[in-house]
Design a protein around this motif. Structure first.
Motif, PDB file in Angstrom:
ATOM      1  N   TYR A  53     -25.655 -17.962  46.089  1.00  0.00           N
ATOM      2  CA  TYR A  53     -25.633 -16.931  45.708  1.00  0.00           C
ATOM      3  C   TYR A  53     -25.804 -16.611  43.726  1.00  0.00           C
ATOM      4  CZ  TYR A  53     -25.927 -15.649  50.176  1.00  0.00           C
ATOM      5  OH  TYR A  53     -26.383 -15.532  51.558  1.00  0.00           O
ATOM      6  N   THR A  54     -26.706 -16.481  43.111  1.00  0.00           N
ATOM      7  CA  THR A  54     -26.761 -16.617  41.582  1.00  0.00           C
ATOM      8  C   THR A  54     -27.936 -15.468  41.246  1.00  0.00           C
ATOM      9  OG1 THR A  54     -26.308 -17.445  39.869  1.00  0.00           O
ATOM     10  CG2 THR A  54     -28.612 -17.689  41.330  1.00  0.00           C
ATOM     11  N   ALA A  55     -27.314 -15.093  39.776  1.00  0.00           N
ATOM     12  CA  ALA A  55     -28.564 -13.986  39.488  1.00  0.00           C
ATOM     13  C   ALA A  55     -28.414 -14.572  38.083  1.00  0.00           C
ATOM     14  CB  ALA A  55     -27.099 -13.035  38.097  1.00  0.00           C
ATOM     15  N   LEU A  56     -30.562 -14.241  38.106  1.00  0.00           N
ATOM     16  CA  LEU A  56     -31.568 -14.866  37.155  1.00  0.00           C
ATOM     17  C   LEU A  56     -31.504 -13.834  36.179  1.00  0.00           C
ATOM     18  CD1 LEU A  56     -34.299 -14.875  40.096  1.00  0.00           C
ATOM     19  CD2 LEU A  56     -32.926 -16.543  39.263  1.00  0.00           C
ATOM     20  N   VAL A  57     -31.030 -15.074  34.856  1.00  0.00           N
ATOM     21  CA  VAL A  57     -30.841 -14.652  33.644  1.00  0.00           C
ATOM     22  C   VAL A  57     -32.427 -14.039  33.367  1.00  0.00           C
ATOM     23  CG1 VAL A  57     -29.595 -14.111  31.735  1.00  0.00           C
ATOM     24  CG2 VAL A  57     -28.125 -14.227  33.476  1.00  0.00           C
ATOM     25  N   ASP A  58     -33.049 -13.503  32.311  1.00  0.00           N
ATOM     26  CA  ASP A  58     -33.660 -13.685  31.315  1.00  0.00           C
ATOM     27  C   ASP A  58     -33.065 -14.340  29.977  1.00  0.00           C
ATOM     28  OD1 ASP A  58     -35.516 -13.313  29.236  1.00  0.00           O
ATOM     29  OD2 ASP A  58     -36.301 -11.600  29.763  1.00  0.00           O
ATOM     30  N   GLN A  59     -33.367 -15.952  29.466  1.00  0.00           N
ATOM     31  CA  GLN A  59     -32.452 -15.807  28.906  1.00  0.00           C
ATOM     32  C   GLN A  59     -33.072 -15.946  27.483  1.00  0.00           C
ATOM     33  OE1 GLN A  59     -30.263 -18.652  29.700  1.00  0.00           O
ATOM     34  NE2 GLN A  59     -30.279 -18.195  31.410  1.00  0.00           N
ATOM     35  N   SER A  60     -34.387 -15.620  27.035  1.00  0.00           N
ATOM     36  CA  SER A  60     -34.814 -15.065  26.363  1.00  0.00           C
ATOM     37  C   SER A  60     -34.466 -14.149  25.965  1.00  0.00           C
ATOM     38  CB  SER A  60     -36.577 -14.544  26.143  1.00  0.00           C
ATOM     39  OG  SER A  60     -36.573 -13.474  26.568  1.00  0.00           O
ATOM     40  N   LYS A  61     -33.788 -13.322  26.084  1.00  0.00           N
ATOM     41  CA  LYS A  61     -32.587 -11.975  25.700  1.00  0.00           C
ATOM     42  C   LYS A  61     -31.852 -12.425  25.050  1.00  0.00           C
ATOM     43  CE  LYS A  61     -34.931  -7.755  28.408  1.00  0.00           C
ATOM     44  NZ  LYS A  61     -34.781  -6.845  27.519  1.00  0.00           N
ATOM     45  N   LEU A  62     -31.245 -14.000  25.794  1.00  0.00           N
ATOM     46  CA  LEU A  62     -30.051 -14.147  25.102  1.00  0.00           C
ATOM     47  C   LEU A  62     -30.079 -15.147  24.153  1.00  0.00           C
ATOM     48  CD1 LEU A  62     -28.259 -14.999  28.999  1.00  0.00           C
ATOM     49  CD2 LEU A  62     -27.630 -12.994  26.597  1.00  0.00           C
ATOM     50  N   GLY A  63     -31.090 -15.041  23.650  1.00  0.00           N
ATOM     51  CA  GLY A  63     -31.686 -15.842  22.303  1.00  0.00           C
ATOM     52  C   GLY A  63     -32.076 -17.201  22.743  1.00  0.00           C
ATOM     53  N   LEU A  64     -32.301 -17.700  24.309  1.00  0.00           N
ATOM     54  CA  LEU A  64     -32.474 -19.271  24.161  1.00  0.00           C
ATOM     55  C   LEU A  64     -34.020 -18.688  25.142  1.00  0.00           C
ATOM     56  CD1 LEU A  64     -29.402 -19.851  26.244  1.00  0.00           C
ATOM     57  CD2 LEU A  64     -29.919 -20.559  24.047  1.00  0.00           C
ATOM     58  N   ASP A  65     -35.166 -19.432  23.729  1.00  0.00           N
ATOM     59  CA  ASP A  65     -36.272 -18.704  23.865  1.00  0.00           C
ATOM     60  C   ASP A  65     -36.918 -20.373  23.712  1.00  0.00           C
ATOM     61  OD1 ASP A  65     -35.525 -16.978  22.237  1.00  0.00           O
ATOM     62  OD2 ASP A  65     -37.712 -15.913  23.165  1.00  0.00           O
ATOM     63  N   HIS A  66     -36.206 -21.803  23.153  1.00  0.00           N
ATOM     64  CA  HIS A  66     -36.840 -22.549  23.367  1.00  0.00           C
ATOM     65  C   HIS A  66     -36.867 -23.662  24.061  1.00  0.00           C
ATOM     66  CE1 HIS A  66     -37.544 -26.887  21.732  1.00  0.00           C
ATOM     67  NE2 HIS A  66     -38.709 -26.278  20.563  1.00  0.00           N
ATOM     68  N   ILE A  67     -37.682 -24.436  25.081  1.00  0.00           N
ATOM     69  CA  ILE A  67     -37.247 -24.799  26.277  1.00  0.00           C
ATOM     70  C   ILE A  67     -39.020 -26.256  26.334  1.00  0.00           C
ATOM     71  CG2 ILE A  67     -37.807 -24.600  29.144  1.00  0.00           C
ATOM     72  CD1 ILE A  67     -38.326 -22.216  28.951  1.00  0.00           C
ATOM     73  N   ALA A  68     -37.836 -26.813  26.534  1.00  0.00           N
ATOM     74  CA  ALA A  68     -38.348 -28.431  26.359  1.00  0.00           C
ATOM     75  C   ALA A  68     -38.548 -29.025  26.865  1.00  0.00           C
ATOM     76  CB  ALA A  68     -38.226 -29.162  24.952  1.00  0.00           C
ATOM     77  N   PHE A  69     -39.252 -30.227  28.333  1.00  0.00           N
ATOM     78  CA  PHE A  69     -39.088 -30.671  28.884  1.00  0.00           C
ATOM     79  C   PHE A  69     -39.295 -32.549  28.351  1.00  0.00           C
ATOM     80  CE2 PHE A  69     -40.827 -27.793  31.296  1.00  0.00           C
ATOM     81  CZ  PHE A  69     -40.127 -27.300  32.863  1.00  0.00           C
ATOM     82  N   VAL A  70     -38.412 -33.034  29.031  1.00  0.00           N
ATOM     83  CA  VAL A  70     -37.977 -34.547  28.232  1.00  0.00           C
ATOM     84  C   VAL A  70     -38.173 -35.353  28.956  1.00  0.00           C
ATOM     85  CG1 VAL A  70     -35.908 -35.574  26.907  1.00  0.00           C
ATOM     86  CG2 VAL A  70     -35.921 -33.418  26.596  1.00  0.00           C
ATOM     87  N   GLN A  71     -38.900 -36.762  29.210  1.00  0.00           N
ATOM     88  CA  GLN A  71     -39.324 -37.243  29.497  1.00  0.00           C
ATOM     89  C   GLN A  71     -37.657 -38.417  28.908  1.00  0.00           C
ATOM     90  OE1 GLN A  71     -42.877 -39.532  29.314  1.00  0.00           O
ATOM     91  NE2 GLN A  71     -43.750 -37.520  30.670  1.00  0.00           N
ATOM     92  N   VAL A  72     -37.400 -38.990  29.812  1.00  0.00           N
ATOM     93  CA  VAL A  72     -36.525 -40.244  30.330  1.00  0.00           C
ATOM     94  C   VAL A  72     -36.333 -41.488  30.816  1.00  0.00           C
ATOM     95  CG1 VAL A  72     -33.175 -40.305  29.353  1.00  0.00           C
ATOM     96  CG2 VAL A  72     -34.857 -38.624  29.365  1.00  0.00           C
ATOM     97  N   THR A  73     -37.078 -42.393  29.608  1.00  0.00           N
ATOM     98  CA  THR A  73     -36.199 -43.750  30.163  1.00  0.00           C
ATOM     99  C   THR A  73     -35.353 -44.932  30.412  1.00  0.00           C
ATOM    100  OG1 THR A  73     -39.203 -43.966  29.657  1.00  0.00           O
ATOM    101  CG2 THR A  73     -37.939 -46.149  29.922  1.00  0.00           C
TER     102      THR A  73
END
Length: 150
Positions: A53-73
């Protein structure tokens, strides 16, 4: 492992929506009394259907607004190389998800940072230096339209 039935699936669905729901309310929603509902939850946990069980956190309120998906080869996909990459990637705090992919690249990572500058630092100092990384390609999220649990 025992099979799950439609009531078990309802329990899992309700807990995914709100893990803080009372057993009494959950039992009511799935059509059981409290004790059988508690027993099913315990069985689902013991059999590994419910892993935590876990808490869902609004990451943007913590200043973590930038999301990137990274393909790795990778330059090497032997079992030993994959294990080394897996272990190292799992230690990077900014990597929220890491998936091995069947396709034109080897891994897809979800990376969350404060901004583009901090992402660039994570890419250069952490992701690019992971074992056996040959190439990375970054896709920056412009808008989070849907995320499970939100």
């Amino acid at each position: 492992m025992d099979k799950v039935d439609r009531i078990d699936l309802k329990i899992i669905d309700e807990l995914q929506r709100n893990a803080r729901i009372t057993v009494t309310e959950l039992a009511s929603r799935v059509g059981l009394s409290k004790t059988p509902c508690q027993l099913r939850i315990k069985r689902l946990e013991e059999q590994g259907y419910i892993t935590g069980y876990t808490a869902l956190v609004d990451q943007s309120k913590l200043g973590l607004d930038h999301i990137a998906f990274v393909q790795v080869t990778l330059n090497n996909t032997s079992s030993k190389a994959l294990a080394a990459f897996n272990e190292a990637a799992s230690k990077i705090a900014e990597v929220e998800q890491c998936h091995m992919i069947a396709g034109g690249f080897d891994y897809l990572l979800k990376v969350r940072t404060r901004d583009m500058a901090s992402y660039r630092s994570v890419l250069g100092e952490k992701l690019s230096t992971l074992p056996h990384v040959l190439q990375t390609t970054t896709f920056v999220v412009m808008e989070n339209v849907k995320e499970r649990g939100l």
